[in-house]
Design a protein around this motif. Structure first.
Motif, PDB file in Angstrom:
ATOM      1  N   ASP A 299       0.824  -1.210   0.000  1.00  0.00           N
ATOM      2  CA  ASP A 299       0.000   0.000   0.000  1.00  0.00           C
ATOM      3  C   ASP A 299       0.857   1.258   0.000  1.00  0.00           C
ATOM      4  O   ASP A 299       1.893   1.335   0.670  1.00  0.00           O
ATOM      5  CB  ASP A 299      -0.904   0.011   1.236  1.00  0.00           C
ATOM      6  N   GLU A 300       0.381   2.251  -0.717  1.00  0.00           N
ATOM      7  CA  GLU A 300       1.056   3.546  -0.745  1.00  0.00           C
ATOM      8  C   GLU A 300       0.280   4.597   0.044  1.00  0.00           C
ATOM      9  O   GLU A 300       0.805   5.666   0.325  1.00  0.00           O
ATOM     10  CB  GLU A 300       1.223   4.006  -2.197  1.00  0.00           C
ATOM     11  N   LYS A 301      -0.970   4.264   0.374  1.00  0.00           N
ATOM     12  CA  LYS A 301      -1.788   5.181   1.160  1.00  0.00           C
ATOM     13  C   LYS A 301      -2.169   4.526   2.475  1.00  0.00           C
ATOM     14  O   LYS A 301      -1.778   3.401   2.752  1.00  0.00           O
ATOM     15  CB  LYS A 301      -3.029   5.599   0.366  1.00  0.00           C
TER      16      LYS A 301
ATOM     17  N   LYS B  57      -6.717  -0.517  -7.775  1.00  0.00           N
ATOM     18  CA  LYS B  57      -5.421  -0.466  -8.450  1.00  0.00           C
ATOM     19  C   LYS B  57      -4.746  -1.837  -8.461  1.00  0.00           C
ATOM     20  O   LYS B  57      -4.047  -2.197  -9.407  1.00  0.00           O
ATOM     21  CB  LYS B  57      -4.526   0.569  -7.748  1.00  0.00           C
ATOM     22  N   ARG B  58      -4.980  -2.635  -7.401  1.00  0.00           N
ATOM     23  CA  ARG B  58      -4.400  -3.978  -7.324  1.00  0.00           C
ATOM     24  C   ARG B  58      -5.317  -5.035  -7.936  1.00  0.00           C
ATOM     25  O   ARG B  58      -4.954  -6.211  -7.997  1.00  0.00           O
ATOM     26  CB  ARG B  58      -4.130  -4.354  -5.854  1.00  0.00           C
TER      27      ARG B  58
ATOM     28  N   GLN C  93     -10.551   2.619   1.148  1.00  0.00           N
ATOM     29  CA  GLN C  93      -9.440   2.058   0.372  1.00  0.00           C
ATOM     30  C   GLN C  93      -9.848   1.645  -1.041  1.00  0.00           C
ATOM     31  O   GLN C  93      -9.142   0.885  -1.683  1.00  0.00           O
ATOM     32  CB  GLN C  93      -8.873   0.828   1.095  1.00  0.00           C
TER      33      GLN C  93
ATOM     34  N   GLU D  64      -7.018   2.221  -3.758  1.00  0.00           N
ATOM     35  CA  GLU D  64      -5.879   1.305  -3.618  1.00  0.00           C
ATOM     36  C   GLU D  64      -6.267  -0.118  -4.008  1.00  0.00           C
ATOM     37  O   GLU D  64      -5.509  -0.819  -4.677  1.00  0.00           O
ATOM     38  CB  GLU D  64      -5.367   1.320  -2.174  1.00  0.00           C
TER      39      GLU D  64
END
Length: 289
Positions: free
Chosen positions: A62-64, A190-191, A184, A187
């Motif tokens: 995760d980036e967030k 995106k995955r 989320q 995120e």
């Protein structure tokens, strides 16, 4: 492996939010073995849960904001090894409490890995992940705690006085689980993870949680009537008051301004309020009834 960021991704303080199930089991056991109870708490909250958190973080990348970390640092291979060390320590420690408890810790850990690992990744399936999290973090964990504290064996877990409160634990988790995903969506998409919250949408997630909270309240009231333990009903309703109040306020704010209030901060406060209320209630239940 020993980098500070790796230890942060274990999110050990986050175990506080998972403590109500342990305390519920502690309140239900007929006689508490203090030594075993402490050992179970250590294994779950300081070893097994952090291992699961670290493993999940490693594969999610995760980036967030995530549960327990507002600004997660970039993960390294060392986090993977650290999560495995914690899992092995949990397994080794669980051997001292019996083979049944050891087997349950092993199963929990393997399911947790299947939830996150890209070759299986249960997390990307909305209904399977919801049921998996609800069962294993609820009923299965309740049974694991009960077995660890009592050492009574697998047959005892099939008794009504164990599996009924175990299922009640899952009812609570099934309602709150989608709320942990509501901020989320970006995120997860995106995955390629289509979570239940994404399926339901923001408003649908809150409506879904409200229905399950209502079902959970009715189920707990019926449980205390059947034990019978009517005085616990009022204590339970009092404990749920701040939870329902915060949830309702959050939903109203989200309807007015979803961009601002569908946030990590609001979700974490929901966790704090609900886990604290339930922790206090189950501690009260353990010592007063």
């Amino acid at each position: 492996m020993f980098a500070k960021s790796n230890w942060e991704h274990l999110r050990i303080p986050f175990s506080y939010y998972l403590m109500p199930v342990y305390l519920f089991a502690l309140a239900v056991v007929p006689e508490i073995d203090t030594g075993r109870a402490i050992w179970v708490w250590v294994i779950l909250h300081l070893l097994l849960y952090p291992s699961s958190n670290g493993y999940n973080s490693y594969f999610d990348k995760d980036e967030k904001s995530i549960g327990g970390l507002k600004n997660p640092k970039k993960v390294t291979r060392g986090l993977y090894y650290l999560s495995q060390v914690f899992f092995l320590l949990a397994l080794f420690a669980s051997l001292f409490l019996g083979i049944v408890f050891f087997a349950m810790v092993l199963v929990y850990g393997l399911v947790s890995m299947a939830y996150s690992h890209p070759s299986i990744r249960l997390k990307k399936y909305p209904y399977i992940s919801w049921l998996t999290a609800g069962f294993f973090q609820g009923a299965f964990t309740f049974g694991m705690c009960y077995e660890g504290i009592t050492g009574s064996g697998s047959t005892q877990l099939l008794q009504q006085e164990v599996w009924v409160p175990a299922l009640l634990s899952s009812v609570l988790l099934l309602g709150s689980y989608p709320l942990t995903q509501v901020y989320q969506h970006g995120e997860d998409l995106k995955r390629g993870d289509i979570t239940l919250s994404i399926k339901l949408g923001v408003s649908g997630t809150f409506g879904f949680a409200a229905i399950w909270f209502l079902l959970g309240g009715v189920a707990f009231i019926q449980y205390f009537l059947n034990i019978p333990l009517p005085p616990a009903i009022w204590a339970f309703l009092f404990a749920m008051l701040p939870v329902v109040s915060y949830f309702s306020l959050w939903f109203l704010l989200v309807r007015k301004n979803p961009e601002e209030y569908v946030s990590h901060q609001m979700a974490m406060w929901m966790n704090k309020v609900s886990s604290t209320a339930l922790n206090i209630f189950f501690i009260y239940l353990a010592f007063h009834f």
